[in-house]
Enzyme design. Structure first.
Site, PDB file in Angstrom:
ATOM      1  N   THR A  15     -43.985  12.406  34.435  1.00  0.00           N
ATOM      2  CA  THR A  15     -44.458  13.767  34.155  1.00  0.00           C
ATOM      3  C   THR A  15     -45.693  13.769  33.288  1.00  0.00           C
ATOM      4  OG1 THR A  15     -42.940  13.869  32.253  1.00  0.00           O
ATOM      5  CG2 THR A  15     -42.159  14.752  34.360  1.00  0.00           C
ATOM      6  N   THR A  64     -47.167  -5.807  34.750  1.00  0.00           N
ATOM      7  CA  THR A  64     -47.931  -4.729  35.344  1.00  0.00           C
ATOM      8  C   THR A  64     -49.345  -4.802  34.819  1.00  0.00           C
ATOM      9  OG1 THR A  64     -48.056  -2.442  35.964  1.00  0.00           O
ATOM     10  CG2 THR A  64     -47.534  -2.845  33.734  1.00  0.00           C
ATOM     11  N   ASN A  94     -42.447   6.127  28.038  1.00  0.00           N
ATOM     12  CA  ASN A  94     -41.731   5.730  29.236  1.00  0.00           C
ATOM     13  C   ASN A  94     -40.599   6.672  29.622  1.00  0.00           C
ATOM     14  OD1 ASN A  94     -42.764   3.039  30.395  1.00  0.00           O
ATOM     15  ND2 ASN A  94     -42.862   2.787  28.179  1.00  0.00           N
ATOM     16  N   THR A 116     -54.059   2.634  33.457  1.00  0.00           N
ATOM     17  CA  THR A 116     -52.960   3.593  33.636  1.00  0.00           C
ATOM     18  C   THR A 116     -52.606   4.152  32.246  1.00  0.00           C
ATOM     19  OG1 THR A 116     -51.421   1.708  33.670  1.00  0.00           O
ATOM     20  CG2 THR A 116     -52.050   2.675  35.788  1.00  0.00           C
ATOM     21  N   GLU A 149     -47.765  -0.430  25.338  1.00  0.00           N
ATOM     22  CA  GLU A 149     -47.453   0.990  25.202  1.00  0.00           C
ATOM     23  C   GLU A 149     -46.792   1.265  23.850  1.00  0.00           C
ATOM     24  OE1 GLU A 149     -46.888   2.165  29.892  1.00  0.00           O
ATOM     25  OE2 GLU A 149     -45.138   1.567  28.724  1.00  0.00           O
ATOM     26  N   LYS A 194     -56.419  -4.645  33.137  1.00  0.00           N
ATOM     27  CA  LYS A 194     -55.646  -3.494  32.710  1.00  0.00           C
ATOM     28  C   LYS A 194     -54.214  -3.956  32.504  1.00  0.00           C
ATOM     29  CE  LYS A 194     -53.068  -1.156  34.653  1.00  0.00           C
ATOM     30  NZ  LYS A 194     -51.549  -1.075  34.831  1.00  0.00           N
TER      31      LYS A 194
END
Length: 409
Positions: free
Chosen positions: A409, A196, A404, A159, A282, A185
């Site tokens: 979007t 996640t 985040n 992702t 991230e 992942k």
């Protein structure tokens, strides 16, 4: 990467992956869930495999997890796994569950396995239904050889990850070569007790299903459950292990003379994948390892390590290369674990910054240069007992907020 002890047990296979073990194949393709990226992947065994799984502790379990747990629950076996990225199929009610069953059924038919031997996984945006026409289109292309390859599977499950995560090792059991491979992942919404993330491990070892399940649960508590990125725990996370027995060794159990070799190999693969997830947090710029030694128990040490690695103040200090050891002491103090503050010593790498609960004079510039490295190690020595544990995470950056703040979007 390998310790001397590990080098005596197994070797890392160059370019090894989830399909390196005998009898496994994998692939991936773009079915249209995402704009351009590969978003649909699968792997399967030539024969049914003993299987084990661990799952998110989030009360809101996504539809694919429910279907997969039902599949494994039939015989503790699986033969094939299908994964989509982009949409999580979580919080989607009755329709979402029906879609997950439909995905399992059509996939099983496409790869020629019994339906209850197929597992389903999804990752991505919560609260949206799967575009089933696109899922059907993807399944219809599975047998096209241009979509085959473990590298495609590794890409399909991502992702917000920045890179693929895969590995395979080889060891010898009963004189036979045994391979353990894996892919994972995970980048955000990562926290101890699953996150996640999706983790998949394959091996051609012959092993009792009950022993495989027990080993996975034990190892998960020392690997996937010891990582954090941002303190969030997702709805879709699972780790699956499939063992198809194609290596030809005598069936492994705790009584087998080579059991410890296999256990250590499986642990290494899971720890490697867990650390790669933490490293790829991230917006992260560095991998952070926290080692706690001298606690009253391993469980207490694990709780303290998690407290340190989960602290946003610690993570931001690491990002800014600020040797602010007070944040580490604070995280230890609110961990809820018993300890003697007057025995606590803290190290940044090899640099002693706190000794027996009070500041130890150190070179600030040296500490800053250490914290600017890509990998940072924090060690807390407590002096209370023999308990120890290690946790992994990453720094918390401005980029994490940017990613985040605009995720949808």
């Amino acid at each position: 990467m390998l310790t001397e002890e590990q080098q005596g047990i197994f070797r890392i296979i160059e370019n090894g992956n989830i399909a390196t073990a005998k009898g496994f194949k994998a692939g991936g393709l773009h079915c249209g869930i995402r704009k351009q990226k590969i978003d649909f992947g699968w792997f399967y065994s030539e024969v049914p495999a003993n299987a084990a799984g661990v799952y998110t502790t989030n009360v809101f379990q996504a539809a694919p997890l429910k279907v997969t747990q039902e599949s494994i629950g039939k015989e503790n076996k699986l033969q094939a796994v299908v994964v989509n990225s982009g949409i999580a199929n979580a919080c989607t009610g009755k329709q979402g569950l029906e879609d997950a069953y439909d995905m399992r059924k059509l996939f099983a038919e496409a790869v020629g396995v019994e339906e209850h031997l197929a597992a389903v996984a999804s990752t991505g945006l919560i609260g949206e239904l799967l575009p089933m026409e696109r899922i059907h289109k993807g399944i219809s292309q599975i047998n096209n050889t241009e979509h085959h390859g473990a590298d495609k599977f590794e890409t399909a499950i991502l992702t917000t990850d920045t890179h693929e995560k895969g590995i395979a090792i080889e060891l010898e059991i009963d004189g036979e070569k045994v391979v353990i491979g894996g892919a994972a992942k995970g980048s955000g919404m990562i926290h101890p007790n699953m996150a996640t993330m999706l983790g998949f491990v394959t091996t051609d070892a012959a092993i009792e299903g009950s022993e495989l399940s027990a080993a996975l649960k034990s190892i998960t508590n020392k690997s996937f459950n010891m990582i954090t990125v941002d303190g969030d725990t997702s709805t879709n996370d699972m780790v699956l292990v499939l063992a198809n027995g194609k290596a030809g060794n005598s069936t492994l159990s705790e009584k087998h003379k080579d059991w410890e070799k296999f256990y250590q190999g499986l642990k290494f693969v899971c720890e490697y994948l867990a650390k790669e997830i933490a490293r790829d947090g991230e917006g992260a710029s560095k991998l952070v390892e926290v080692c706690v030694e001298g606690s009253f128990s391993d469980e207490s040490a694990a709780a303290i390590a998690k407290s340190i690695i989960s602290s946003n103040l610690v993570k931001t200090a690491i990002h800014g290369a600020d040797a602010n050891w007070g944040r580490i002491i604070t995280a230890i103090g609110y961990s809820g674990q018993s300890l003697d503050p007057d025995k606590v010593s803290i190290f940044l790498g090899d640099i002693l910054v706190v000794e027996n609960g009070v500041p130890h004079k150190f070179d600030e510039d040296e500490a800053k240069q250490y914290l600017l490295q890509d990998e940072v190690k924090i060690t807390a020595k407590l002096g209370d007992g023999n308990g120890k544990a290690t946790a992994w995470g990453c720094d918390l950056s401005y980029e994490y907020v940017r990613i985040n703040a605009s995720y949808r979007t």
